[in-house]
Design a protein around this motif. Structure first.
Motif, PDB file in Angstrom:
ATOM      1  N   ALA A 279     -16.054  49.000   0.547  1.00 27.29           N
ATOM      2  CA  ALA A 279     -15.591  47.888   1.382  1.00 27.29           C
ATOM      3  C   ALA A 279     -15.170  46.707   0.504  1.00 27.29           C
ATOM      4  O   ALA A 279     -14.129  46.074   0.747  1.00 27.29           O
ATOM      5  N   ALA A 280     -15.962  46.413  -0.535  1.00 29.03           N
ATOM      6  CA  ALA A 280     -15.621  45.296  -1.418  1.00 29.03           C
ATOM      7  C   ALA A 280     -14.288  45.571  -2.119  1.00 29.03           C
ATOM      8  O   ALA A 280     -13.449  44.666  -2.275  1.00 29.03           O
ATOM      9  N   ASP A 281     -14.075  46.837  -2.515  1.00 32.71           N
ATOM     10  CA  ASP A 281     -12.830  47.187  -3.193  1.00 32.71           C
ATOM     11  C   ASP A 281     -11.645  47.045  -2.246  1.00 32.71           C
ATOM     12  O   ASP A 281     -10.562  46.604  -2.636  1.00 32.71           O
ATOM     13  N   LEU A 282     -11.864  47.405  -0.971  1.00 33.99           N
ATOM     14  CA  LEU A 282     -10.788  47.228   0.021  1.00 33.99           C
ATOM     15  C   LEU A 282     -10.439  45.759   0.175  1.00 33.99           C
ATOM     16  O   LEU A 282      -9.266  45.383   0.277  1.00 33.99           O
ATOM     17  N   MET A 283     -11.471  44.906   0.159  1.00 38.41           N
ATOM     18  CA  MET A 283     -11.223  43.468   0.274  1.00 38.41           C
ATOM     19  C   MET A 283     -10.390  42.977  -0.905  1.00 38.41           C
ATOM     20  O   MET A 283      -9.485  42.160  -0.751  1.00 38.41           O
ATOM     21  N   VAL A 284     -10.720  43.483  -2.102  1.00 35.71           N
ATOM     22  CA  VAL A 284      -9.966  43.108  -3.293  1.00 35.71           C
ATOM     23  C   VAL A 284      -8.487  43.451  -3.108  1.00 35.71           C
ATOM     24  O   VAL A 284      -7.589  42.664  -3.410  1.00 35.71           O
ATOM     25  N   ARG A 285      -8.247  44.673  -2.545  1.00 39.37           N
ATOM     26  CA  ARG A 285      -6.862  45.133  -2.429  1.00 39.37           C
ATOM     27  C   ARG A 285      -6.108  44.440  -1.316  1.00 39.37           C
ATOM     28  O   ARG A 285      -4.923  44.227  -1.412  1.00 39.37           O
ATOM     29  N   LEU A 286      -6.831  44.135  -0.238  1.00 39.23           N
ATOM     30  CA  LEU A 286      -6.136  43.611   0.940  1.00 39.23           C
ATOM     31  C   LEU A 286      -6.078  42.084   0.951  1.00 39.23           C
ATOM     32  O   LEU A 286      -5.358  41.505   1.749  1.00 39.23           O
ATOM     33  N   ALA A 287      -6.857  41.422   0.068  1.00 39.89           N
ATOM     34  CA  ALA A 287      -6.867  39.963   0.069  1.00 39.89           C
ATOM     35  C   ALA A 287      -5.469  39.439  -0.275  1.00 39.89           C
ATOM     36  O   ALA A 287      -4.865  39.872  -1.257  1.00 39.89           O
ATOM     37  N   PRO A 288      -4.944  38.519   0.550  1.00 40.99           N
ATOM     38  CA  PRO A 288      -3.575  38.043   0.344  1.00 40.99           C
ATOM     39  C   PRO A 288      -3.513  36.951  -0.720  1.00 40.99           C
ATOM     40  O   PRO A 288      -3.147  35.828  -0.448  1.00 40.99           O
ATOM     41  N   LEU A 289      -3.903  37.303  -1.948  1.00 43.08           N
ATOM     42  CA  LEU A 289      -3.955  36.290  -3.005  1.00 43.08           C
ATOM     43  C   LEU A 289      -2.818  36.455  -4.014  1.00 43.08           C
ATOM     44  O   LEU A 289      -2.646  35.632  -4.904  1.00 43.08           O
ATOM     45  N   GLY A 290      -2.106  37.578  -3.892  1.00 42.61           N
ATOM     46  CA  GLY A 290      -0.999  37.806  -4.815  1.00 42.61           C
ATOM     47  C   GLY A 290      -1.434  38.366  -6.148  1.00 42.61           C
ATOM     48  O   GLY A 290      -0.612  38.750  -6.967  1.00 42.61           O
ATOM     49  N   ARG A 291      -2.761  38.435  -6.398  1.00 39.61           N
ATOM     50  CA  ARG A 291      -3.227  39.063  -7.631  1.00 39.61           C
ATOM     51  C   ARG A 291      -4.574  39.731  -7.363  1.00 39.61           C
ATOM     52  O   ARG A 291      -5.228  39.454  -6.365  1.00 39.61           O
ATOM     53  N   THR A 292      -4.969  40.626  -8.261  1.00 40.68           N
ATOM     54  CA  THR A 292      -6.196  41.394  -8.036  1.00 40.68           C
ATOM     55  C   THR A 292      -7.407  40.624  -8.556  1.00 40.68           C
ATOM     56  O   THR A 292      -7.440  40.205  -9.708  1.00 40.68           O
ATOM     57  N   LEU A 293      -8.401  40.457  -7.674  1.00 45.16           N
ATOM     58  CA  LEU A 293      -9.654  39.835  -8.102  1.00 45.16           C
ATOM     59  C   LEU A 293     -10.530  40.890  -8.781  1.00 45.16           C
ATOM     60  O   LEU A 293     -10.498  42.044  -8.384  1.00 45.16           O
ATOM     61  N   PRO A 294     -11.318  40.494  -9.794  1.00 42.54           N
ATOM     62  CA  PRO A 294     -12.315  41.448 -10.311  1.00 42.54           C
ATOM     63  C   PRO A 294     -13.328  41.735  -9.200  1.00 42.54           C
ATOM     64  O   PRO A 294     -13.779  40.806  -8.518  1.00 42.54           O
TER      65      PRO A 294
END
Lengths: 320, 230
Positions: A279-294
């Motif tokens: 779930a945390a990894d999905l949030m990383v991918r789907l977060a609309p931040l324009g870049r990947t969070l660690p």
């Protein structure tokens, strides 16, 4: 039985979503070039999903086992310095000793994790009070963190810091199936072995004396839990870096499903841990931040408030 | 042959080399001042933290028995009432091993809180639950360290009565460490007196009337109560 099915279903759903989301890009790719679509699915998303699933499961199971061993709900691989120790081991292996093969990193990580856990046992004692346990864990984490920075500063490569940054904060991105297997296979084996200790770990609920009188070899049990946890967590950290809080959160929920039994919570904690990291990894991918969070940042952002809640809850329950 | 044969038990600094035989169907009380080695002797018999010497229960070595078998041979109830995780009372009793827990719940009158969490019970109630845990597997030898501590006067009598019944009717061997000389004198078949890590006297209830009590405990019976030696 129902709970088990529900947990397994939750995990399957999270794993499937992790494969197909975000759908837009993947769907597009499949429409244009079927073969390329499959390649992305199998070579990029599958290892990432497997890694998230097994690393999360490993953290959940390790958390449950360590909490049962120390009889303390705040013992977890990250808070007690095991993950920091593993990270230090991997950094020393890669940047000072110059070995970067996955097997070398895994061995370095496992040695680091093992040293941290043994140091914890020496510093805090086998049945540590919460305060002592957390203080010892904090000291070990701080020491391992400082030594990691030192190792990077002394590294011959001028890009060591930059290079290690993403990995240190935890990352599941761009790992090959081969690399994922280096984490996943030890993790699955360790989880199954830890689960075989559940009866003995449950009996520790009544204290060491009673566990021994029931026929459990407590000294050997302690060594098994420490060694298995170090191998499992070490192997995962070597591939995907240090990821926090899953090992704290998952067992707490798992024990609610096992009527408080700490040993029986190992497998449920693994299932919950796997689902949480997916779930945390999905949030990383789907977060609309324009870049990947660690991903370690995401688990910490979500896990730290839970940790605070747990501290307040314990204080309230102890009436202080 | 005796039910329990313990030979050359020893815990350095706590228990001198001790051998002991106890019959089936008896209730034995270990008495002695604080630090005299009662708990150490119970630990040594149960094989807790020591493997010096040897123990046989009806010819079987309990120390080598696996967790699936051991609770039917021997169980140990510690002086600590600590339970680390908030399980329900009946789950705590089930931790003792396989077997029916219904009878022991009825024997110790635990029906009312069998499904309550152990951390919500009073110390006395928790004590009864933990004793039930040690008795549930119907062990051939039950070792209990200070079982009546924390119990109210009525339950002290009820528990001692129950332990006597287990010995006389079910043929179990019960060994307890106790401080209450009156309870020990009233219910025990055999009294073993300890001092400085060794057995100093061993006999029936008349032991309480002998001069050895004054020597070891520094008390004597005057005006119907135990009083410091004059």
């Amino acid at each position: 039985m129902k709970t088990w099915l529900a947990l397994a279903a939750l995990l399957m759903a999270a794993a499937l979503l992790s494969l197909v989301l975000p759908w837009d890009a993947l769907g597009d790719l499949f429409a244009r070039d079927r073969q390329l679509g499959w390649a992305v699915l199998v070579e990029l998303r599958l290892p990432r999903m497997l890694l998230a699933l097994t690393y999360g499961a490993m953290l959940g199971a390790a958390g449950a086992a360590v909490q049962a061993l120390f009889a303390n709900p705040l013992a977890s691989p990250d808070l007690t310095g095991t993950t920091s120790g593993a990270a230090l081991g991997a950094v020393v292996t890669a940047y000072l000793l110059g070995f970067s093969a996955p097997i070398a990193l895994s061995i370095g990580s496992v040695i680091g994790a093992l040293s941290a856990l043994l140091l914890l046992l020496v510093l805090a004692g086998p049945r540590a009070e919460t305060g002592t346990l957390l203080l010892a864990g904090l000291a070990i984490s701080a020491l391992a963190g400082a030594l990691t920075t030192l190792a990077l500063a002394l590294a011959p490569s001028p890009f060591a810091f930059y290079d290690a940054y993403d990995w240190l904060l935890g990352s599941l991105v761009d790992r090959s199936l081969n690399q994922a297997a280096f984490a996943a296979i030890p993790a699955v084996v360790v989880i199954l072995l830890l689960s075989r200790l559940r009866g003995a770990l449950d009996s520790l609920t009544l204290g060491d004396e009673v566990a021994q009188s029931l026929g459990h070899d407590v000294a050997r049990l302690r060594i098994w839990v420490v060694v298995l946890t170090a191998i499992g967590v070490g192997a995962c950290v070597a591939i995907a870096g240090a990821i926090g809080f899953i090992g704290l959160v998952a067992p707490t929920f798992a024990r609610r499903l096992t009527g408080g039994h700490p040993g029986q919570a190992i497998i449920p904690a693994a299932l919950i841990g796997g689902a949480l990291l997916l779930a945390a990894d999905l949030m990383v991918r789907l977060a609309p931040l324009g870049r990947t969070l660690p991903i370690g940042v995401v688990t910490a952002l979500l896990g730290a408030p839970f940790f605070l809640w747990l501290v307040v809850h314990m204080r309230w329950r102890l009436g202080r | 042959m005796s039910r329990l044969v313990a030979s050359n038990l020893c815990i350095p600094g706590r228990l001198e080399q001790t051998s002991l035989e106890v019959d089936a169907g008896t209730l034995t009380c270990l008495i002695g001042p604080n630090g005299s080695g009662k708990t150490s002797l119970l630990h040594a018999i149960a094989g807790i933290g020591t493997r010096d010497g040897g123990v046989r229960i009806d010819g079987v070595d309990p120390w080598r028995a696996p967790p699936s078998v051991r609770p039917r041979l021997i169980t140990f109830f510690p002086a600590s009432r600590d339970v680390k995780w908030p399980l329900t009372a009946s789950d705590v009793i089930r931790l003792g091993g396989e077997g029916e827990i219904g009878p022991v719940i009825a024997d110790l009158d635990l029906e009312a809180f069998a499904n309550r969490r152990i951390d919500q019970l009073s110390t006395g109630e928790r004590t009864r639950v933990l004793i039930a845990r040690a008795l549930a597997p119907r062990p051939r030898v039950a070792l209990l360290d200070e079982p009546v501590a924390n119990l109210d006067p009525l339950w002290q009598l009820k528990l001692m009565e129950h332990l006597r019944t287990l010995a006389s009717e079910s043929g179990q061997t019960v060994i307890i460490a106790a401080h209450d000389l009156d309870l020990a004198g009233r219910f025990a078949d055999r009294l073993i007196m300890m001092s400085s890590g060794r057995i100093v006297a061993d006999g029936g209830r008349d032991l309480l009337e002998s001069g050895v009590i004054g020597e070891i405990f520094g008390v004597e019976r005057r005006d119907g109560a135990w009083q410091p030696l004059a």
